[in-house]
Design an enzyme around this catalytic site. Structure first.
Site, PDB file in Angstrom:
ATOM      1  N   GLY A 250       1.103  -1.223   0.070  1.00 44.53           N
ATOM      2  CA  GLY A 250      -0.298   0.209   0.010  1.00 44.53           C
ATOM      3  C   GLY A 250       0.628   1.025  -0.146  1.00 44.53           C
ATOM      4  N   GLY A 289       4.110  -3.474  -3.975  1.00 47.41           N
ATOM      5  CA  GLY A 289       3.498  -4.007  -5.440  1.00 47.41           C
ATOM      6  C   GLY A 289       3.741  -2.692  -5.653  1.00 47.41           C
ATOM      7  N   CYS A 356     -13.328   2.999 -28.107  1.00 50.95           N
ATOM      8  CA  CYS A 356     -14.787   3.464 -28.700  1.00 50.95           C
ATOM      9  C   CYS A 356     -15.280   3.956 -27.255  1.00 50.95           C
ATOM     10  CB  CYS A 356     -16.089   3.287 -29.132  1.00 50.95           C
ATOM     11  SG  CYS A 356     -14.766   2.871 -30.582  1.00 50.95           S
TER      12      CYS A 356
END
Ligand code: LLP
Length: 427
Positions: A250, A289, A356
């Protein structure tokens, strides 16, 4: 700031004014020419430097840095980290398979988190003899005990407790409050540990916690670990000895341009955790991470068009939200820079992809140095949750990935082909 505190330079720099942006000493222009675009480029040096920041800061105590595989699960990156002693935090059977493929010797350094593990996934992890299951509910603990009994293997577990600590971050990536789906209410934990003590196939090994992601302050980590440490003391009184505390991941980075002192951030984080662990003699696990890989990566894209519509200018790139969804999903900011700067005044533009959807943008109303069709741009700090969250939406082929090690660059994932795109389908 003392000299030793001087933050190391970001890996993506222009060696000389006007020259092409480089990763270390490797030109992104050359890489784009060789491997095409969109292209993820990562600096191995920076990933290893970040790992060693944690390892150094935590050195005073027994610890293991378990890289959160979800941030970037490229096999080459897992191997790189495993070779430097990292463990891994996984959340699926697929991530376990990746670790086993890249670094089988690291199986015993794997912690398995996640709110919904299947029986098959648990079996595979038990057979691989991973370090610890981070269990998120009583039902999951019962399932783990049943699978362990079947395979006649003892399962080391930690309860992932929910410490009810608020950590300021985007609501989609905040996890440490009671109202979130993650973990077990810390007040229920003693009862569950006690009941597990009766099982022959369960070994209470740790307590784990994870507050969320992209948390910029060290304070919530300290508060949460203090609560966990208190629980560990209480368990000891009940005769349950906890060997490891897993502080989760975190720790956040700075996605804006400018100086970011990673070493100071890690020291501050480590100090908050160390203080909170006073009296605990066991091992500390952490699961970073983003902090390890985000700033080591860039997404290189080519400008397809520069389109003016009313008052707006759209820079349309060949990378899109399927390659990097963070801006669309979390309103995340990523710096975008031309790979080869042109003379001229910056313009306010939207940088968008060809998908799109109006949500397919990398930046809105952003001041960008001038670019023309055919130019390359780099989306910075894209090493975490970029490729890992990519998809084939709009039937677009997934990008290639390159790892730069020192002065050398090598392809670590080839670009998908049309054959790959259709490979799993049945007509
Ligand atoms: N441990 C557990 C149990 C986690 O759930 C996570 C991230 C980590 C460790 C690693 O957290 P980190 O150190 O990377 O912050 N896709 C989002 C981030 C989702 C994080 C999910 N869990 C993004 O792009 O910002």
């Amino acid at each position: 700031m003392t000299k030793s505190d001087t933050p190391s330079p970001r890996p993506f720099q222009h060696p000389l004014p006007g020259s092409a942006l480089c990763c270390g000493s490797v030109s992104l222009e050359a890489l784009a020419k060789r491997y095409g675009t969109p292209l993820y480029v990562y600096s191995a040096d920076q990933i290893l430097e970040r790992l060693s920041l944690f390892q150094q800061a935590l050195q005073p105590r027994d610890h293991l840095v378990c890289y959160a595989v979800k941030a970037n699960s490229a096999l080459a990156i897992l191997k790189l980290l495993a070779e430097r002693g990292a463990g891994f935090d996984i959340v699926s059977g697929g991530e376990l398979e990746r670790v086993l493929a890249a670094a089988p010797e690291a199986a015993g350094r794997v912690v398995y988190s996640g709110v919904g593990k299947t029986a098959e996934e648990i079996d595979r992890a038990l057979t691989a003899e991973i370090l610890e299951f981070n269990v998120e509910s009583e039902a999951e603990l019962a399932l783990l005990a049943a699978r362990a009994a079947r395979l006649k293997r003892k399962a080391r577990f930690a309860l992932r407790v929910n410490p009810d600590v608020f950590a300021e971050t985007h609501p989609y990536i905040s996890t440490g409050l009671r109202e979130h789906k993650f973990g077990i209410d810390i007040r229920q934990a003693p009862r569950i540990y006690k009941s597990a003590a009766g099982s022959r196939w369960l070994q209470a090994h740790g307590v784990s916690v994870h507050l969320g992601s992209q948390i910029r302050s060290a304070n919530p980590f300290g508060v949460a670990i203090e609560r966990v440490n208190k629980l560990v003391r209480q368990l000891r009184k009940d005769g349950i000895v906890i060997e490891s505390i897993d502080a989760g991941g975190g720790l956040g980075i700075d996605y804006h341009a400018g100086v970011f002192d990673a070493a100071a951030k890690v020291r501050e984080y480590a100090a908050a955790i160390q203080d909170a662990l006073a009296g605990f003699e066991g091992r500390l696990l952490i699961e970073p991470g983003r902090f390890l890989v985000a700033q080591a990566g860039a997404l290189v894209a080519r400008v397809l068009q520069v389109k003016r519509s009313g008052k707006k200018t759209f820079v349309i790139t060949d990378a899109a939200m399927n390659d990097m969804i963070r801006p669309a999903l979390y309103q995340a900011h990523h710096e975008i820079v031309p790979v080869k700067p042109r003379a001229g005044k910056p313009r306010v533009v939207d940088v968008v992809g060809p998908v799109c959807e109006t949500g397919d943008f990398f930046a809105r109303d952003r001041k960008l140095a001038p670019v023309e069709p055919g130019d390359l741009v780099a989306l910075l700090d894209a090493g975490a949750y970029g490729m890992a969250q990519s998809s084939n939406y709009n039937s677009r082929l997934r990008a290639a990935e390159v790892l730069v090690e020192g002065a050398k660059a090598r392809l670590i994932r080839r670009r998908e082909t049309m054959a790959d795109l259709l490979a799993t389908e049945i007509l």
